[in-house]
Motif scaffolding. Structure first.
Motif, mmCIF file in Angstrom:
data_model
loop_
_atom_site.group_PDB
_atom_site.id
_atom_site.type_symbol
_atom_site.label_atom_id
_atom_site.label_comp_id
_atom_site.label_asym_id
_atom_site.label_seq_id
_atom_site.Cartn_x
_atom_site.Cartn_y
_atom_site.Cartn_z
ATOM 1 N N LEU A 3 0.900 -1.138 0.073
ATOM 2 C CA LEU A 3 0.124 0.004 0.007
ATOM 3 C C LEU A 3 0.893 1.337 -0.092
ATOM 4 O O LEU A 3 1.891 1.487 0.768
ATOM 5 C CB LEU A 3 -0.849 -0.035 1.071
ATOM 6 N N LEU A 4 0.152 2.247 -0.882
ATOM 7 C CA LEU A 4 1.064 3.640 -0.475
ATOM 8 C C LEU A 4 0.030 4.431 -0.166
ATOM 9 O O LEU A 4 -1.144 4.762 -0.831
ATOM 10 C CB LEU A 4 1.338 3.828 -2.218
ATOM 11 N N GLU A 5 0.535 5.270 0.735
ATOM 12 C CA GLU A 5 -0.376 6.523 1.205
ATOM 13 C C GLU A 5 0.148 7.523 0.763
ATOM 14 O O GLU A 5 1.325 8.016 0.938
ATOM 15 C CB GLU A 5 -0.217 6.379 3.009
ATOM 16 N N SER A 26 4.925 1.027 4.130
ATOM 17 C CA SER A 26 5.559 0.231 5.108
ATOM 18 C C SER A 26 6.405 -0.668 4.468
ATOM 19 O O SER A 26 7.347 -1.269 4.941
ATOM 20 C CB SER A 26 4.593 -0.592 5.905
ATOM 21 N N SER A 27 6.428 -0.887 3.140
ATOM 22 C CA SER A 27 7.127 -1.815 2.503
ATOM 23 C C SER A 27 8.304 -1.034 1.659
ATOM 24 O O SER A 27 8.040 -0.002 1.260
ATOM 25 C CB SER A 27 6.117 -2.405 1.098
ATOM 26 N N SER A 31 11.670 0.606 -6.752
ATOM 27 C CA SER A 31 11.619 1.913 -7.389
ATOM 28 C C SER A 31 10.247 2.585 -7.160
ATOM 29 O O SER A 31 9.366 1.493 -6.901
ATOM 30 C CB SER A 31 11.798 1.872 -8.911
ATOM 31 N N LEU A 32 10.100 3.830 -7.141
ATOM 32 C CA LEU A 32 8.930 4.433 -7.194
ATOM 33 C C LEU A 32 8.799 5.549 -8.279
ATOM 34 O O LEU A 32 9.729 6.037 -8.589
ATOM 35 C CB LEU A 32 8.663 5.271 -5.884
ATOM 36 N N GLN A 33 7.646 5.467 -8.747
ATOM 37 C CA GLN A 33 7.260 6.413 -9.987
ATOM 38 C C GLN A 33 6.437 7.553 -9.485
ATOM 39 O O GLN A 33 5.401 7.311 -8.664
ATOM 40 C CB GLN A 33 6.898 5.701 -11.105
ATOM 41 N N TRP A 34 6.405 8.705 -10.030
ATOM 42 C CA TRP A 34 5.498 9.764 -10.184
ATOM 43 C C TRP A 34 4.748 9.945 -11.294
ATOM 44 O O TRP A 34 5.601 10.087 -12.378
ATOM 45 C CB TRP A 34 6.142 11.012 -9.324
ATOM 46 N N ARG A 69 13.993 3.535 1.033
ATOM 47 C CA ARG A 69 13.129 2.999 -0.228
ATOM 48 C C ARG A 69 11.831 2.671 -0.027
ATOM 49 O O ARG A 69 11.046 1.964 -0.686
ATOM 50 C CB ARG A 69 13.928 2.305 -0.940
ATOM 51 N N LYS A 70 11.153 3.385 1.345
ATOM 52 C CA LYS A 70 9.691 3.168 1.593
ATOM 53 C C LYS A 70 9.064 4.448 1.396
ATOM 54 O O LYS A 70 7.773 4.404 1.359
ATOM 55 C CB LYS A 70 9.768 2.766 2.968
#
Lengths: 110, 112
Positions: A3-5, A26-27, A31-34, A69-70
């Protein structure tokens, strides 16, 4: 499902102001994207952050990936009406798909 | 040239009807997706196809059936439409190795 808040959910500011949008989980993500989505259109990728602590700049937009990286943040300097839209963070899910946060709806008024 | 194109843009139909949404990409990507965006703008993965094979099927009712005739196309057929199916449906594609997703403009489905 990771989950992404995102916060805040809504943001209404005047032209010229600065703002920060947050994306937390919490994970751990590889990588993360916007993405930014404008009304009546699909999301469009702004940036991908891969390395913990990484900072990327796209004109007046600054993206940061947390050391662990969370989490990630998006900072906009001197917002303009053209920045109005829905900002979505996303992390990799299974099967090459993306898990999206619930988005931050930004309105910049002149 | 639109990279990921969906048709129709708008779809208004009665409960109980069957409808299809078409998606085509001309980017040469090997993976295609269907996402659903609800009224609160939450975007959720429904299906993922890689080289015409289903690799993700999230908790979606079996009234929804994706079909991929070739790598460039992924269509979505919906049977017995319900009020709760009203949403915007997005098709997307990516190159498996990169996972940068390119989205279509969406199909706004309204079930009356």
């Amino acid at each position: 499902t990771q989950l992404l808040e995102q916060s805040p959910q809504f943001l209404s500011i005047q032209e010229g102001e600065n703002l920060t949008v947050y994306c937390n989980s919490s994970s751990v993500f590889s990588s993360l994207q916007w993405y930014r989505q404008e009304p009546g259109e699909g999301p469009v990728l702004l940036v991908t952050v891969v390395t913990g602590g990484e900072v990327k700049k796209l004109k007046r937009l600054t993206f940061q990936f947390g050391d662990a990286r969370k989490d990630s943040s998006l900072h906009i300097t001197a917002a303009q009406p053209g920045d109005t839209g829905l900002y979505l963070c996303a992390g990799e899910a299974s099967g090459y798909a993306l898990n999206f946060g619930k988005g931050t709806s930004l309105l910049v008024t002149p | 040239d639109t990279a990921v194109s969906q048709t129709p843009k708008y779809l208004v139909t009665q409960m109980g009807n069957d409808k299809s949404i078409k998606c085509e990409q001309n980017l040469g990507h090997d993976t295609m997706y269907w996402y659903k965006q609800d009224s609160k703008k939450f975007l959720k993965i429904m299906f993922s196809y890689n080289n015409k094979e289903l690799i993700i099927n999230e908790t979606v009712p079996n009234r929804f059936s994706p079909k991929s005739p070739d790598k460039a196309h992924l269509n979505l057929h919906i049977n017995s439409l319900e009020l709760g199916d009203s949403a915007v449906y997005f098709c997307a594609s990516s190159r498996r190795a990169e996972n940068i997703q390119y989205f279509g403009a969406g199909t706004r489905l309204s079930v009356l």
